[in-house]
Scaffold this motif. Sequence first.
Motif, short mmCIF file in Angstrom:
data_model
loop_
_atom_site.label_atom_id
_atom_site.label_comp_id
_atom_site.label_asym_id
_atom_site.label_seq_id
_atom_site.Cartn_x
_atom_site.Cartn_y
_atom_site.Cartn_z
N ASP A 181 -41.71 88.62 -22.65
CA ASP A 181 -43.02 87.67 -22.61
C ASP A 181 -42.98 86.29 -22.40
OD1 ASP A 181 -43.82 89.64 -25.19
OD2 ASP A 181 -42.97 88.20 -26.43
N GLU A 182 -41.93 86.29 -22.09
CA GLU A 182 -41.98 84.58 -20.58
C GLU A 182 -42.05 85.65 -19.37
OE1 GLU A 182 -41.92 81.67 -21.53
OE2 GLU A 182 -40.46 81.57 -24.10
N ARG A 183 -42.08 86.34 -18.50
CA ARG A 183 -42.50 86.77 -17.47
C ARG A 183 -44.01 86.64 -17.52
NH1 ARG A 183 -38.32 91.09 -15.73
NH2 ARG A 183 -39.52 91.51 -13.97
N LEU A 184 -44.09 87.54 -18.56
CA LEU A 184 -45.92 88.03 -18.48
C LEU A 184 -46.39 86.60 -18.48
CD1 LEU A 184 -45.79 91.20 -20.87
CD2 LEU A 184 -46.74 91.01 -18.40
N GLU A 204 -51.99 97.47 -14.41
CA GLU A 204 -51.12 98.22 -13.53
C GLU A 204 -49.86 97.21 -12.83
OE1 GLU A 204 -54.12 98.57 -13.80
OE2 GLU A 204 -54.73 100.02 -14.79
N THR A 205 -50.73 95.59 -11.75
CA THR A 205 -49.69 94.79 -11.75
C THR A 205 -48.69 94.29 -12.50
OG1 THR A 205 -51.46 94.77 -10.10
CG2 THR A 205 -49.83 92.94 -9.90
N LEU A 206 -49.11 93.97 -13.68
CA LEU A 206 -48.60 92.89 -14.55
C LEU A 206 -47.45 94.24 -15.06
CD1 LEU A 206 -50.80 91.09 -16.60
CD2 LEU A 206 -49.11 90.58 -15.15
N ALA A 207 -47.70 95.30 -15.20
CA ALA A 207 -46.59 96.65 -15.67
C ALA A 207 -45.49 96.65 -14.92
CB ALA A 207 -46.82 98.17 -15.97
N ARG A 208 -45.52 96.22 -13.19
CA ARG A 208 -44.83 96.71 -12.48
C ARG A 208 -43.76 95.54 -12.55
NH1 ARG A 208 -49.18 98.60 -9.78
NH2 ARG A 208 -49.94 97.05 -8.22
N LEU A 209 -44.61 94.65 -12.64
CA LEU A 209 -43.68 93.35 -12.62
C LEU A 209 -42.70 93.01 -13.44
CD1 LEU A 209 -43.43 90.28 -11.50
CD2 LEU A 209 -45.13 89.80 -13.78
N VAL A 210 -43.03 93.45 -15.11
CA VAL A 210 -42.06 93.49 -15.75
C VAL A 210 -41.19 94.57 -16.38
CG1 VAL A 210 -43.02 91.94 -17.01
CG2 VAL A 210 -43.43 94.58 -17.95
N GLY A 211 -41.32 95.89 -15.37
CA GLY A 211 -41.20 97.47 -15.77
C GLY A 211 -40.91 98.13 -17.50
N LEU A 212 -42.37 98.57 -17.52
CA LEU A 212 -42.86 98.79 -18.79
C LEU A 212 -44.36 99.41 -18.62
CD1 LEU A 212 -42.00 96.14 -21.12
CD2 LEU A 212 -41.37 97.18 -21.15
N ALA A 213 -44.84 100.41 -19.44
CA ALA A 213 -45.77 101.48 -19.15
C ALA A 213 -47.11 100.33 -18.79
CB ALA A 213 -45.35 102.57 -20.31
N ARG A 214 -48.68 100.29 -18.91
CA ARG A 214 -49.14 100.37 -18.32
C ARG A 214 -49.74 99.81 -19.50
NH1 ARG A 214 -54.41 100.36 -19.14
NH2 ARG A 214 -56.33 98.96 -18.03
N SER A 215 -49.52 100.82 -20.77
CA SER A 215 -50.16 100.79 -22.17
C SER A 215 -48.94 99.52 -23.52
CB SER A 215 -49.95 102.04 -22.88
OG SER A 215 -48.08 102.46 -23.03
N THR A 269 -47.29 97.20 -21.62
CA THR A 269 -47.60 96.22 -20.90
C THR A 269 -48.96 94.93 -21.32
OG1 THR A 269 -46.71 96.10 -19.36
CG2 THR A 269 -48.22 94.53 -19.26
N LYS A 270 -50.20 96.60 -21.62
CA LYS A 270 -51.63 95.49 -22.17
C LYS A 270 -51.46 95.07 -23.55
CE LYS A 270 -56.00 97.33 -22.63
NZ LYS A 270 -57.24 97.97 -22.97
N ALA A 271 -50.34 95.54 -24.53
CA ALA A 271 -50.41 95.98 -25.45
C ALA A 271 -49.69 94.58 -26.46
CB ALA A 271 -49.47 96.83 -27.04
N ARG A 272 -48.34 94.32 -25.40
CA ARG A 272 -47.96 92.62 -25.54
C ARG A 272 -49.03 91.27 -25.18
NH1 ARG A 272 -41.98 92.01 -24.38
NH2 ARG A 272 -41.08 93.43 -24.56
N GLN A 284 -52.15 91.72 -24.94
CA GLN A 284 -53.32 91.50 -26.18
C GLN A 284 -52.94 90.76 -27.58
OE1 GLN A 284 -54.66 95.37 -26.37
NE2 GLN A 284 -56.19 95.18 -25.15
N ARG A 285 -51.39 90.55 -27.22
CA ARG A 285 -50.91 90.52 -28.71
C ARG A 285 -50.44 88.81 -27.98
NH1 ARG A 285 -45.05 89.46 -29.08
NH2 ARG A 285 -45.03 90.05 -27.55
N LEU A 286 -50.27 88.49 -27.00
CA LEU A 286 -49.73 87.21 -26.77
C LEU A 286 -51.42 86.56 -26.78
CD1 LEU A 286 -47.45 87.40 -23.64
CD2 LEU A 286 -47.03 86.64 -25.67
N LEU A 287 -52.47 87.08 -26.63
CA LEU A 287 -53.45 86.24 -26.73
C LEU A 287 -54.01 86.44 -28.26
CD1 LEU A 287 -55.58 88.64 -23.65
CD2 LEU A 287 -55.03 85.77 -23.47
N GLY A 288 -53.73 87.24 -29.34
CA GLY A 288 -54.17 88.08 -30.24
C GLY A 288 -53.07 86.67 -31.28
N GLU A 289 -52.00 86.08 -30.49
CA GLU A 289 -51.50 85.09 -31.90
C GLU A 289 -51.83 83.27 -31.57
OE1 GLU A 289 -47.47 85.59 -30.27
OE2 GLU A 289 -46.80 86.84 -31.46
#
Length: 308
Positions: free
Chosen positions: A9-12, A25-36, A38-41, A43-48
Motif C-alpha cells: 500500500d505504501e509503495r502504491l 498495469e503500470t502500478l501492478a508491475r511496480l508492486v508485483g501483483l495482478a492488475r485486478s 492492484t486496482k482493488a487495492r 480503490q480501497r485506499l481511495l474508499g477509506e
Amino acid sequence: MHGNLDAIDERLVRALHEDGRASYETLARLVGLARSTTKARVQRLLGEGGLRLVGAIHPAVFGLHQLGHVTIETDGPAGPVARQVAELDEVSFVTTTAGRFAVTAELRTADLESFARGLARVQAVPGVRALQTMTYLRIWKDPYFPPGPLESPGPLAHIELDAHDHALLAHLRADGRASFAELASVSGLSAGAARARVLRLLESGVVHVGALVRMTPLSRGHTMGFALDVNGDTEPVARKIAALDEIDCLATGIGWCSGIGTIRAGSLDDVLVTLERVRGLPGVRTVEAWTHLRAIKEENDRALPLAE
C-alpha cells in the motif's frame, strides 16, 4: 488514512504521488501483483477517505506568485488560533503542531505587498504571540502543485489557457483520475482532443496529478515538519533531500530559515531515520523539527476559483 496499510500500500501511495494517472498495469508491475488485485487495492485506499487523487494546479494559474510558510507561537491553546488563521483568504494550509511552534500555515498571494498584508492579518489574530516567515523561491516537492521555480508567469509563459483548458483543470483538481471520456464531456471536446489537452497541461507543468493523504486523527502515518539552515548553496542540499522517498514536501527560500519540509512515514522509526539522514547531509547546518498533529485547513488551491 485508516490503519492496516502494508508495504505494498505504501509503495502504491508513493507511486500515485509521482503520477496519479498511472495505469493499473503500470502500478501492478511496480508492486508485483495482478492488475485486478492492484486496482482493488487502489480503490480501497481511495474508499477509506484518507487518499485523494487530485490535479494540483500551478499557482500562477490563479495569479498567485508570492508563497510562503509561517510558524506561529501562541499565548494559550493553539486550536482557536489555528481556526481563525484558517479563515483568512490568504491562508491555504494550517496545522496544529507539537513543538516550539503551536501552529504552522502557508500563505499564497498575488505579490509581496499582498503577502505582507496577509502576514499582518495573521499577526492580528488573538492569541498569536510571535511568528516567523520564510518566503518561497522554489518548490522542490509538494503534492499540492507541480514542482519548480515560482517566477512569474511560470508555465503560462509557454502555454495559453482557454475555456476548454479551464474546464479540464476544474475537473482534474476534483478528480485527478477522471477518464478522458468524462473530461471530454465536461469540456465540450472530443475524447481525443481532451486527451491531447490533458497531456499538454501535464507536460507543461500547469497541473500535476498526484496522491494526497489527509492528516486526520485516524491517520496511520506520522507527519513531521522541519526547517533547515545550510552553509553555502541551498540547491545541492535541496536536491538530495527531495530525492528521499519519505520527504513529502520541500521548499526553499529566504527568511528565518533556508528551507521548510515535511516528512511522512508509516512509523516513528522511519521518521527518525529520515530526519537523521537530513541532518547528516553535507552543507546542512541546523535542523529544527516539529510534529504535525491535525490539519485545520488542507484545501490549498482547490479552495480558489480558476482565473477566467
